[in-house]
Design a protein around this motif. Structure first.
Motif, PDB file in Angstrom:
ATOM      1  N   GLU A 199       0.839  -1.112   0.092  1.00  0.00           N
ATOM      2  CA  GLU A 199       0.091  -0.007   0.070  1.00  0.00           C
ATOM      3  C   GLU A 199       1.106   1.052   0.010  1.00  0.00           C
ATOM      4  O   GLU A 199       0.483   2.067  -0.690  1.00  0.00           O
ATOM      5  CB  GLU A 199      -1.079  -0.090   0.939  1.00  0.00           C
ATOM      6  N   LEU A 200       1.961   1.211   0.733  1.00  0.00           N
ATOM      7  CA  LEU A 200       2.904   2.343   0.647  1.00  0.00           C
ATOM      8  C   LEU A 200       3.728   2.578  -0.481  1.00  0.00           C
ATOM      9  O   LEU A 200       3.558   3.803  -0.937  1.00  0.00           O
ATOM     10  CB  LEU A 200       3.942   2.224   2.137  1.00  0.00           C
ATOM     11  N   LEU A 201       4.079   1.622  -1.063  1.00  0.00           N
ATOM     12  CA  LEU A 201       4.851   1.763  -2.130  1.00  0.00           C
ATOM     13  C   LEU A 201       4.139   2.193  -3.329  1.00  0.00           C
ATOM     14  O   LEU A 201       4.345   2.737  -4.356  1.00  0.00           O
ATOM     15  CB  LEU A 201       5.582   0.564  -2.604  1.00  0.00           C
ATOM     16  N   GLU A 202       2.788   1.837  -3.281  1.00  0.00           N
ATOM     17  CA  GLU A 202       1.968   1.961  -4.408  1.00  0.00           C
ATOM     18  C   GLU A 202       1.553   3.513  -4.421  1.00  0.00           C
ATOM     19  O   GLU A 202       1.177   3.979  -5.513  1.00  0.00           O
ATOM     20  CB  GLU A 202       0.483   1.354  -4.129  1.00  0.00           C
ATOM     21  N   GLN A 203       1.670   4.231  -3.146  1.00  0.00           N
ATOM     22  CA  GLN A 203       1.433   5.647  -3.066  1.00  0.00           C
ATOM     23  C   GLN A 203       2.538   6.366  -3.210  1.00  0.00           C
ATOM     24  O   GLN A 203       2.472   7.595  -3.244  1.00  0.00           O
ATOM     25  CB  GLN A 203       0.791   5.760  -1.968  1.00  0.00           C
ATOM     26  N   THR A 204       3.556   5.808  -3.403  1.00  0.00           N
ATOM     27  CA  THR A 204       4.983   6.482  -3.437  1.00  0.00           C
ATOM     28  C   THR A 204       5.352   6.881  -5.052  1.00  0.00           C
ATOM     29  O   THR A 204       5.579   6.077  -5.812  1.00  0.00           O
ATOM     30  CB  THR A 204       6.185   5.710  -2.921  1.00  0.00           C
ATOM     31  N   ASP A 205       5.118   8.274  -5.369  1.00  0.00           N
ATOM     32  CA  ASP A 205       5.206   8.429  -6.610  1.00  0.00           C
ATOM     33  C   ASP A 205       6.555   9.103  -7.159  1.00  0.00           C
ATOM     34  O   ASP A 205       6.919   9.272  -8.350  1.00  0.00           O
ATOM     35  CB  ASP A 205       4.095  10.052  -6.843  1.00  0.00           C
ATOM     36  N   THR A 206       7.791   8.790  -6.091  1.00  0.00           N
ATOM     37  CA  THR A 206       9.041   8.960  -6.579  1.00  0.00           C
ATOM     38  C   THR A 206       9.768   7.781  -7.038  1.00  0.00           C
ATOM     39  O   THR A 206      11.007   7.875  -7.310  1.00  0.00           O
ATOM     40  CB  THR A 206       9.955   9.542  -5.394  1.00  0.00           C
ATOM     41  N   ILE A 207       9.076   6.387  -6.984  1.00  0.00           N
ATOM     42  CA  ILE A 207       9.707   5.355  -7.646  1.00  0.00           C
ATOM     43  C   ILE A 207       8.598   4.953  -8.639  1.00  0.00           C
ATOM     44  O   ILE A 207       7.697   5.190  -8.739  1.00  0.00           O
ATOM     45  CB  ILE A 207       9.997   4.294  -6.358  1.00  0.00           C
ATOM     46  N   HIS A 208       9.280   3.858  -9.272  1.00  0.00           N
ATOM     47  CA  HIS A 208       8.366   3.070 -10.540  1.00  0.00           C
ATOM     48  C   HIS A 208       8.185   1.760  -9.809  1.00  0.00           C
ATOM     49  O   HIS A 208       8.752   0.631 -10.125  1.00  0.00           O
ATOM     50  CB  HIS A 208       9.295   3.041 -11.789  1.00  0.00           C
ATOM     51  N   PHE A 209       6.968   1.589  -8.987  1.00  0.00           N
ATOM     52  CA  PHE A 209       6.522   0.512  -8.493  1.00  0.00           C
ATOM     53  C   PHE A 209       5.815  -0.465  -9.399  1.00  0.00           C
ATOM     54  O   PHE A 209       4.840  -0.085  -9.937  1.00  0.00           O
ATOM     55  CB  PHE A 209       5.918   0.669  -7.011  1.00  0.00           C
ATOM     56  N   THR A 210       6.112  -1.857  -9.333  1.00  0.00           N
ATOM     57  CA  THR A 210       5.517  -2.665 -10.476  1.00  0.00           C
ATOM     58  C   THR A 210       4.661  -3.654  -9.716  1.00  0.00           C
ATOM     59  O   THR A 210       4.347  -4.767 -10.332  1.00  0.00           O
ATOM     60  CB  THR A 210       6.637  -2.908 -11.094  1.00  0.00           C
ATOM     61  N   GLY A 211       4.811  -3.655  -8.308  1.00  0.00           N
ATOM     62  CA  GLY A 211       4.149  -4.681  -7.542  1.00  0.00           C
ATOM     63  C   GLY A 211       5.024  -5.660  -7.031  1.00  0.00           C
ATOM     64  O   GLY A 211       5.925  -5.518  -6.689  1.00  0.00           O
ATOM     65  N   ASN A 212       4.338  -6.782  -6.737  1.00  0.00           N
ATOM     66  CA  ASN A 212       5.033  -8.186  -6.046  1.00  0.00           C
ATOM     67  C   ASN A 212       5.809  -8.972  -6.965  1.00  0.00           C
ATOM     68  O   ASN A 212       5.532  -8.789  -8.181  1.00  0.00           O
ATOM     69  CB  ASN A 212       4.128  -8.798  -5.405  1.00  0.00           C
ATOM     70  N   ILE A 213       6.734  -9.466  -6.543  1.00  0.00           N
ATOM     71  CA  ILE A 213       7.686 -10.432  -7.413  1.00  0.00           C
ATOM     72  C   ILE A 213       7.955 -11.662  -6.476  1.00  0.00           C
ATOM     73  O   ILE A 213       8.229 -11.419  -5.221  1.00  0.00           O
ATOM     74  CB  ILE A 213       9.054  -9.812  -7.803  1.00  0.00           C
ATOM     75  N   GLU A 214       7.713 -12.819  -7.152  1.00  0.00           N
ATOM     76  CA  GLU A 214       7.952 -14.020  -6.354  1.00  0.00           C
ATOM     77  C   GLU A 214       9.211 -14.383  -6.552  1.00  0.00           C
ATOM     78  O   GLU A 214       9.987 -14.098  -7.613  1.00  0.00           O
ATOM     79  CB  GLU A 214       7.193 -15.122  -6.920  1.00  0.00           C
ATOM     80  N   PRO A 215      10.144 -14.887  -5.512  1.00  0.00           N
ATOM     81  CA  PRO A 215      11.591 -15.307  -5.618  1.00  0.00           C
ATOM     82  C   PRO A 215      11.933 -15.990  -7.001  1.00  0.00           C
ATOM     83  O   PRO A 215      13.071 -15.706  -7.380  1.00  0.00           O
ATOM     84  CB  PRO A 215      11.790 -15.939  -4.516  1.00  0.00           C
ATOM     85  N   ARG A 216      11.264 -16.894  -7.471  1.00  0.00           N
ATOM     86  CA  ARG A 216      11.363 -17.548  -8.582  1.00  0.00           C
ATOM     87  C   ARG A 216      11.585 -16.777  -9.821  1.00  0.00           C
ATOM     88  O   ARG A 216      12.129 -17.164 -10.837  1.00  0.00           O
ATOM     89  CB  ARG A 216      10.250 -18.591  -8.905  1.00  0.00           C
TER      90      ARG A 216
END
Length: 330
Positions: A199-216
């Motif tokens: 939720e926090l990263l989604e609202q941070t406009d100074t980064i290009h957040f692409t969502g979750n990533i699974e370790p694989r």
């Protein structure tokens, strides 16, 4: 061209100190525009340096009579061994006599000493240990890889910001993609920490957040920066190192059996290139980001090449003014 930077090198840190640290320092001043302060027992270091030809004005020995062992309590060692090579090197940075420090010694002692002696940048709640992981498309930058085993969502948000600054300015990747390590790609997956962080990263406009990533999916290069707490990050790092080593050993064993030996010479070059790409010595070390000066943790088994490349990382870090840019971002 700005002023030549000075790197304090803990000459007694690592499994092969001081032989490999000294050789790494000599190689660094030959290849890079940098000065080195070698910290450790002066007599021993002078004896090692006497084996090489180098610009005597570019390497200075700073005497330190003690060494912190990997089995010592980090906090107690930092407080009691004031004349250890690690503490003396950290104080060189604190006092402005060096711009950065490289050490392959005790990780706990280095991180503890860095916090107590060098100090955090204003606004940074927790500095993070960043590690470059090789991927199909290049590298991804992992934060945190072991400095903070327990984290709050705010810490991970700052890791994302600092990692973005580092990747953009050191690796030249514009608007780097940031992903959060999780057990699934869906926003609703994970524990309380990952859900709140998302939720926090989604609202941070100074980064290009692409969502979750699974370790694989990390090895496919789907993200340029990946963030997680230090417990998860260190687990990913150590599994990756062990898996890469195991794969190479299995392949080598298979190729050297019977008929496959015929193709061994043909495959020698591509396998050599792949091994070099996966080699941690090519990176040199993990930067401890979020401090007032750069602190680089080299692997305990580092050789001269790894120390040289850790110093190279310090030069790139300084030239890109990473600390100034992190101040602005945070």
């Amino acid at each position: 061209m700005g002023k030549r930077i000075t790197v304090a090198l803990d000459a007694m840190g690592g499994d092969y100190a001081p032989q490999e640290t000294v050789k790494g320092a000599v190689d660094a001043v030959k290849e890079l525009d940098v000065n080195i302060k070698l910290v450790g027992p002066a007599e021993q270091l002078h004896a090692e340096l006497a084996k090489y030809q180098y610009d005597k004005e570019r390497i200075e020995i700073v005497h330190a009579s003690e060494v912190i062992g990997t089995d010592e309590s980090p906090t107690m060692a930092i407080r009691r061994k004031k004349d250890s090579s690690l503490v003396v090197a950290l104080n060189l940075v604190k006092n402005g006599e060096a711009d950065a420090i490289v050490s392959a010694g005790s990780t706990g002692a280095l991180l503890t000493g860095a916090l107590l002696i060098v100090g955090r940048l204003p606004g940074v709640e927790r500095p993070a240990l960043g590690t470059c992981l090789p991927t199909k498309t290049g590298f991804t930058f992992l934060l945190d890889s072991g400095a903070n085993v327990d984290c709050k969502p705010k810490y991970l948000e700052q890791f994302a910001k600092m990692g973005s600054v580092y990747v953009e300015n050191v690796f030249g990747i514009k608007n780097p993609k940031v992903a959060l390590v999780n057990i699934g790609a869906e926003k609703e997956k994970g524990n309380a920490l990952t859900k709140e962080t998302y939720e926090l990263l989604e609202q941070t406009d100074t980064i290009h957040f692409t969502g979750n990533i699974e370790p694989r999916n990390i090895p496919y290069g789907e993200a340029d920066v990946i963030v997680c707490d230090g417990f998860v990050g260190n687990t990913i790092l150590k599994l990756s190192e062990g898996l890469a080593k195991t794969i190479f050993e299995i392949l080598k064993g298979e190729i050297m059996q019977g008929f496959y030996k015929v193709g061994a010479l043909i495959l020698k070059t591509p396998f050599k290139n792949m091994k070099k790409f996966m080699d941690s010595d090519e990176i040199g070390g993990a930067p401890f980001i979020g401090l007032k000066s750069l602190v680089v943790k080299a692997h305990g088994s580092s050789n001269a090449k790894a120390f040289k490349n850790a110093v190279r990382q310090c030069v790139l870090f300084a030239e890109a003014d990473i600390i100034g840019k992190i101040k602005d971002k945070i």
